[in-house]
Design a protein around this motif. Structure first.
Motif, PDB file in Angstrom:
ATOM      1  N   GLY A   1      -6.213  13.030  14.247  1.00 43.22           N
ATOM      2  CA  GLY A   1      -5.627  14.349  14.488  1.00 43.22           C
ATOM      3  C   GLY A   1      -4.171  14.394  14.058  1.00 43.22           C
ATOM      4  N   VAL A   2      -3.438  13.344  14.379  1.00 36.70           N
ATOM      5  CA  VAL A   2      -2.021  13.281  13.997  1.00 36.70           C
ATOM      6  C   VAL A   2      -1.886  13.299  12.476  1.00 36.70           C
ATOM      7  N   PHE A   3      -2.752  12.527  11.820  1.00 37.33           N
ATOM      8  CA  PHE A   3      -2.677  12.458  10.351  1.00 37.33           C
ATOM      9  C   PHE A   3      -3.045  13.806   9.720  1.00 37.33           C
ATOM     10  N   ALA A   4      -4.091  14.435  10.240  1.00 33.65           N
ATOM     11  CA  ALA A   4      -4.499  15.735   9.687  1.00 33.65           C
ATOM     12  C   ALA A   4      -3.367  16.752   9.869  1.00 33.65           C
ATOM     13  N   ALA A   5      -2.711  16.688  11.035  1.00 33.93           N
ATOM     14  CA  ALA A   5      -1.589  17.590  11.291  1.00 33.93           C
ATOM     15  C   ALA A   5      -0.425  17.288  10.350  1.00 33.93           C
ATOM     16  N   SER A   6      -0.225  15.998  10.058  1.00 30.58           N
ATOM     17  CA  SER A   6       0.867  15.631   9.145  1.00 30.58           C
ATOM     18  C   SER A   6       0.601  16.157   7.745  1.00 30.58           C
ATOM     19  N   VAL A   7      -0.667  16.060   7.298  1.00 27.61           N
ATOM     20  CA  VAL A   7      -1.004  16.600   5.977  1.00 27.61           C
ATOM     21  C   VAL A   7      -0.717  18.100   5.963  1.00 27.61           C
ATOM     22  N   PHE A   8      -1.055  18.764   7.061  1.00 30.78           N
ATOM     23  CA  PHE A   8      -0.810  20.204   7.168  1.00 30.78           C
ATOM     24  C   PHE A   8       0.687  20.500   7.076  1.00 30.78           C
ATOM     25  N   TYR A   9       1.465  19.692   7.752  1.00 34.90           N
ATOM     26  CA  TYR A   9       2.923  19.858   7.718  1.00 34.90           C
ATOM     27  C   TYR A   9       3.444  19.721   6.286  1.00 34.90           C
ATOM     28  N   PHE A  10       2.990  18.664   5.578  1.00 35.90           N
ATOM     29  CA  PHE A  10       3.444  18.465   4.201  1.00 35.90           C
ATOM     30  C   PHE A  10       2.999  19.615   3.297  1.00 35.90           C
ATOM     31  N   THR A  11       1.791  20.127   3.576  1.00 37.07           N
ATOM     32  CA  THR A  11       1.281  21.259   2.791  1.00 37.07           C
ATOM     33  C   THR A  11       2.207  22.463   2.967  1.00 37.07           C
ATOM     34  N   LEU A  12       2.599  22.704   4.217  1.00 31.06           N
ATOM     35  CA  LEU A  12       3.511  23.819   4.506  1.00 31.06           C
ATOM     36  C   LEU A  12       4.831  23.639   3.768  1.00 31.06           C
ATOM     37  N   VAL A  13       5.409  22.447   3.882  1.00 29.35           N
ATOM     38  CA  VAL A  13       6.717  22.213   3.266  1.00 29.35           C
ATOM     39  C   VAL A  13       6.617  22.368   1.749  1.00 29.35           C
ATOM     40  N   TYR A  14       5.547  21.790   1.166  1.00 26.74           N
ATOM     41  CA  TYR A  14       5.349  21.847  -0.284  1.00 26.74           C
ATOM     42  C   TYR A  14       5.332  23.299  -0.759  1.00 26.74           C
TER      43      TYR A  14
ATOM     44  N   GLY B   1       3.733  13.723  -9.583  1.00 25.80           N
ATOM     45  CA  GLY B   1       5.124  14.067  -9.305  1.00 25.80           C
ATOM     46  C   GLY B   1       6.008  13.950 -10.529  1.00 25.80           C
ATOM     47  N   PHE B   2       5.653  13.067 -11.462  1.00 26.12           N
ATOM     48  CA  PHE B   2       6.502  12.835 -12.636  1.00 26.12           C
ATOM     49  C   PHE B   2       6.182  13.770 -13.793  1.00 26.12           C
ATOM     50  N   ILE B   3       5.208  14.642 -13.631  1.00 22.16           N
ATOM     51  CA  ILE B   3       4.844  15.515 -14.746  1.00 22.16           C
ATOM     52  C   ILE B   3       5.736  16.752 -14.737  1.00 22.16           C
ATOM     53  N   VAL B   4       6.719  16.744 -15.642  1.00 19.17           N
ATOM     54  CA  VAL B   4       7.681  17.848 -15.653  1.00 19.17           C
ATOM     55  C   VAL B   4       7.094  19.094 -16.298  1.00 19.17           C
TER      56      VAL B   4
ATOM     57  N   PRO C   1       5.247  11.319  -1.126  1.00 22.86           N
ATOM     58  CA  PRO C   1       4.986  11.116   0.306  1.00 22.86           C
ATOM     59  C   PRO C   1       3.769  11.898   0.805  1.00 22.86           C
ATOM     60  N   MET C   2       3.481  13.039   0.186  1.00 23.26           N
ATOM     61  CA  MET C   2       2.317  13.801   0.623  1.00 23.26           C
ATOM     62  C   MET C   2       1.039  13.009   0.342  1.00 23.26           C
ATOM     63  N   PHE C   3       1.009  12.319  -0.800  1.00 22.16           N
ATOM     64  CA  PHE C   3      -0.160  11.489  -1.102  1.00 22.16           C
ATOM     65  C   PHE C   3      -0.265  10.344  -0.089  1.00 22.16           C
TER      66      PHE C   3
ATOM     67  N   ARG D   1       0.812  -1.210   0.000  1.00 26.83           N
ATOM     68  CA  ARG D   1       0.000   0.000   0.000  1.00 26.83           C
ATOM     69  C   ARG D   1       0.854   1.272   0.000  1.00 26.83           C
ATOM     70  N   ILE D   2       2.022   1.188   0.653  1.00 29.22           N
ATOM     71  CA  ILE D   2       2.929   2.343   0.635  1.00 29.22           C
ATOM     72  C   ILE D   2       3.398   2.585  -0.803  1.00 29.22           C
ATOM     73  N   ILE D   3       3.738   1.483  -1.491  1.00 26.81           N
ATOM     74  CA  ILE D   3       4.197   1.615  -2.879  1.00 26.81           C
ATOM     75  C   ILE D   3       3.052   2.140  -3.752  1.00 26.81           C
ATOM     76  N   LEU D   4       1.851   1.622  -3.502  1.00 23.33           N
ATOM     77  CA  LEU D   4       0.694   2.016  -4.307  1.00 23.33           C
ATOM     78  C   LEU D   4       0.435   3.527  -4.228  1.00 23.33           C
ATOM     79  N   THR D   5       0.411   4.056  -3.013  1.00 25.64           N
ATOM     80  CA  THR D   5       0.100   5.488  -2.903  1.00 25.64           C
ATOM     81  C   THR D   5       1.263   6.325  -3.406  1.00 25.64           C
ATOM     82  N   THR D   6       2.479   5.816  -3.248  1.00 25.46           N
ATOM     83  CA  THR D   6       3.622   6.513  -3.838  1.00 25.46           C
ATOM     84  C   THR D   6       3.413   6.586  -5.349  1.00 25.46           C
TER      85      THR D   6
END
Lengths: 407, 253
Positions: free
Chosen positions: A240-253, A183-186, A198-200, A171-176
């Motif tokens: 809550g942890v997951f929602a916060a993680s998505v927020f973190y990735f959004t910030l970094v992105y 991610g591959f669209i240049v 990883p954000m997905f 499943r990790i590979i699948l969502t990647t």
């Protein structure tokens, strides 16, 4: 923890069949919409040669991403040996399969040539991440089915852990892979970022768990099963942890994008003056999808109520749809930088004249097709829990002792 | 009596044989002729790489001749707006293989006009992402779509950095034999491949350009007009940062 027993969904027949009939009607309407689009061609949709992936893709990608996330609950029990999660594993596996079926159905029915599905299964270009995904998706269903079998069949119980670890890695590979589609669209400014993969993955954790919580509470409420606070609070804290993680990735992105001058125009479009996309980003993605659920689940009193938890999970789902909308459609609406350093004064093919974004408004058939995918997921889930023993008889606090010593 | 009968039967057989051969003969002759008419038995080779040089200084503002010629050559003008379709929306949905673009430099304000189409990359992103291999590059550098195995997923359109591709959004009633076209598939400029495969050496857009802004030919042949022009004038590839080695080059952008 006491020995866990499972049983079929015991709601009264009229209620069960009524529910199936209701979902059946939604699916039939959605099928009609798909037929209408297939019969006429895509001109009846809001999609164009500029916005080539529309609302069906938003629903399809959301469901596919959520599918791998829904398996998380089972993975935590199996791969990470958290006993509290073990009784939750069966429904988790079932939802993983049904969400994927719902998402794939939408994706396939939106193809220009849906009738050529067989071609897609017999001709492969292995440099395409899309072709890889065909294997990742079908393989995921097979692996999760085997995982469920080993989980539910006592004779096969000894192989259950390796199967669970296998499913988790898959499943990790699948969502990647799903994230890599973008991610591959240049070619497009908004994509072409490795962080999308990883954000997905982290988005899938949040969406899958939110849907899991909603389905579990609904199914349990309808036939009077108890879901104790111990289990529910554990799940909501995780949400809550997951929602916060998505927020973190959004910030970094966005912060890394802002660092590079070449991305300033795109960031300006999403964060400041992109109209509907800016609104969906701030209100949908950030507020409803991230901040609101975090506030709800960690609120000292609301976070401990069923209503608060249901609201948080619903917010994650709605915010998730907004997130995918901004990624998929916002990413396409921003004009491509074909001629860097130049302004397009006129073009015979809509090249973003004077930097204007491409227009898109979703059409009704597109939305209906997407909702049909969600209805199909629920229909299959309800049939599954009715005919097989997916639901634990009780998840009451007495039955689930989280302080149980690992055996 | 019996001899009369025999003669009658012989006559009948003779006449039948003549009638039969007259019926079959044209077919046999045609069949033979057809078999002799240059079957395409030799594969396209990489000895040739088709390419184009566009002099933007010569491309005139307001001129649309190349676009009109392409539309006619490839039957794009036969794609009609479906009944009931919204004009503005259909304009964004109908196919385009080539388009006229007018640009202004953000710093200097210099105006450039140019035709834009599939750039026929050596490393085409559309080919990389196509799940079925329908989007492919021929040995002679032409990037095109095999419409028998295109499933209409539109991933190639997402991946193309030049926005060169079009999806067929509606049923097409009339089409040209050399440019088959079907609802639900993706297509783009193919350098008038039907001309090249029949021994011609020009494209419709090049022929139509009265300003001589388009030079087309074999990039691998140092003696070709396009190779000589490329050697003589400085040229650029659009989005050369992507290192796709395009077959279409521009001067004076």
């Amino acid at each position: 923890m006491k020995k866990v027993h499972f049983s079929e969904w015991g709601i009264e027949s009229p209620k069960y069949w009524g529910l199936l009939a209701l979902l059946g009607v939604v699916i039939a309407i959605s099928g009609g919409a798909a037929w209408y689009m297939e019969h006429n061609g895509h001109w009846v949709t809001g999609m164009t040669n500029q916005i080539v992936w529309g609302t069906p893709h938003v629903f399809a990608i959301f469901l596919i991403v959520a599918a791998s996330g829904a398996l998380n609950v089972a993975s935590i029990g199996t791969a990470f040996d958290k006993r509290l999660y073990k009784p939750l594993g069966r429904l988790s596996g079932l939802l993983a399969i049904t969400l994927l079926v719902g998402g794939l159905a939408v994706l396939v029915l939106d193809l220009g040539r849906a009738d050529r599905l067989l071609v897609a299964m017999t001709h492969y270009n292995f440099k395409s991440i899309f072709a890889w995904n065909i294997f990742l998706y079908t393989g995921f269903m097979a692996i999760v089915a085997i995982y469920l079998w080993f989980m539910m069949d006592r004779r096969m119980n000894k192989y259950y852990k390796p199967a669970g670890i296998g499913a988790f890695l898959w499943r990790i590979i699948l969502t990647t892979g799903t994230g890599s589609i973008f991610g591959f669209i240049v070619a497009r400014q908004g994509y072409d970022a490795a962080i999308l993969a990883p954000m997905f993955v982290i988005m899938s954790f949040a969406y899958g768990l939110a849907i899991y919580i909603l389905v579990l509470l609904y199914a349990a409420k309808l036939d009077g099963r108890e879901v104790g606070d111990k289990v529910l609070f554990r799940l909501k804290n995780l949400l809550g942890v997951f929602a916060a993680s998505v927020f973190y990735f959004t910030l970094v992105y966005h912060l890394t994008n802002l660092y590079g001058t070449e991305n300033h125009e795109y960031e300006r479009f999403i964060l400041l003056d992109g109209g509907v996309y800016t609104a969906l980003f701030w209100i949908g993605w950030v507020f409803v999808g991230n901040l609101l659920p975090i506030a709800l689940v960690y609120h000292p009193s609301i976070g401990k109520t069923r209503g608060g938890i249901i609201a948080a999970a619903t917010a994650v789902v709605l915010g998730g749809l907004a997130t995918i909308y901004v990624v998929v459609i916002g990413g396409q609406a921003f004009p491509m930088a074909i001629f860097p350093g130049k302004t397009v004064l006129s073009s015979g093919f809509f090249d973003g004249v004077n930097g204007q974004p491409f227009l898109y408004s979703p059409s009704l058939p597109e939305v209906l097709l997407g909702i049909g995918g969600l209805a199909l997921t629920l229909l299959l889930t309800f049939i599954g829990i009715r005919v097989l023993q997916f639901l634990p008889v009780t998840l009451s606090d007495e039955a689930m002792d989280p302080h149980h010593v690992k055996s | 009596m019996s001899s009369v009968n025999d003669r009658g039967r012989r006559d009948f057989l003779k006449k039948s044989a003549i009638a039969a051969s007259m019926t079959v003969a044209p077919g046999v002759v045609l069949q033979t002729l057809q078999a002799r008419a240059e079957p395409r038995t030799t594969a396209v080779t990489s000895k040739v790489r088709w390419g184009m040089l566009i002099d933007t200084n010569k491309c005139a503002d307001g001129c649309n001749d190349c676009v009109a010629a392409c539309d006619k050559e490839n039957g794009i003008d036969l794609v009609n707006k479906p009944e009931g379709a919204d004009d503005a929306l259909w304009e964004r949905q109908r196919p385009h293989w080539i388009r006229h673009v007018k640009l202004k430099d953000n710093i200097t304000g210099r105006i450039t006009n140019l035709p834009m189409m599939c750039q026929h990359c050596e490393y085409p992103p559309c080919v990389d992402v196509c799940p079925t291999g329908a989007s492919f590059k021929r040995a002679d550098g032409i990037v095109m779509v095999d419409r028998h195995i295109c499933i209409g997923c539109r991933y190639c359109m997402m991946a193309c950095p030049y926005k060169a591709r079009s999806f067929i959004h509606a049923e097409v009633a009339e089409k040209l034999t050399h440019t088959p076209r079907g609802k639900g598939c993706v297509e783009s400029c193919n350098f008038c491949v039907h001309r090249l495969d029949n021994g011609q050496t020009t494209t419709a857009c090049q022929d139509a350009c009265k300003h001589k802004a388009i030079v087309f030919g074999d990039l691998n042949d140092p003696g070709s007009e396009v190779s000589k022009a490329l050697k003589q004038y400085p040229s650029v590839q659009i989005r050369d940062d992507l290192k796709l080695n395009t077959g279409v080059r521009y001067t004076n952008i």
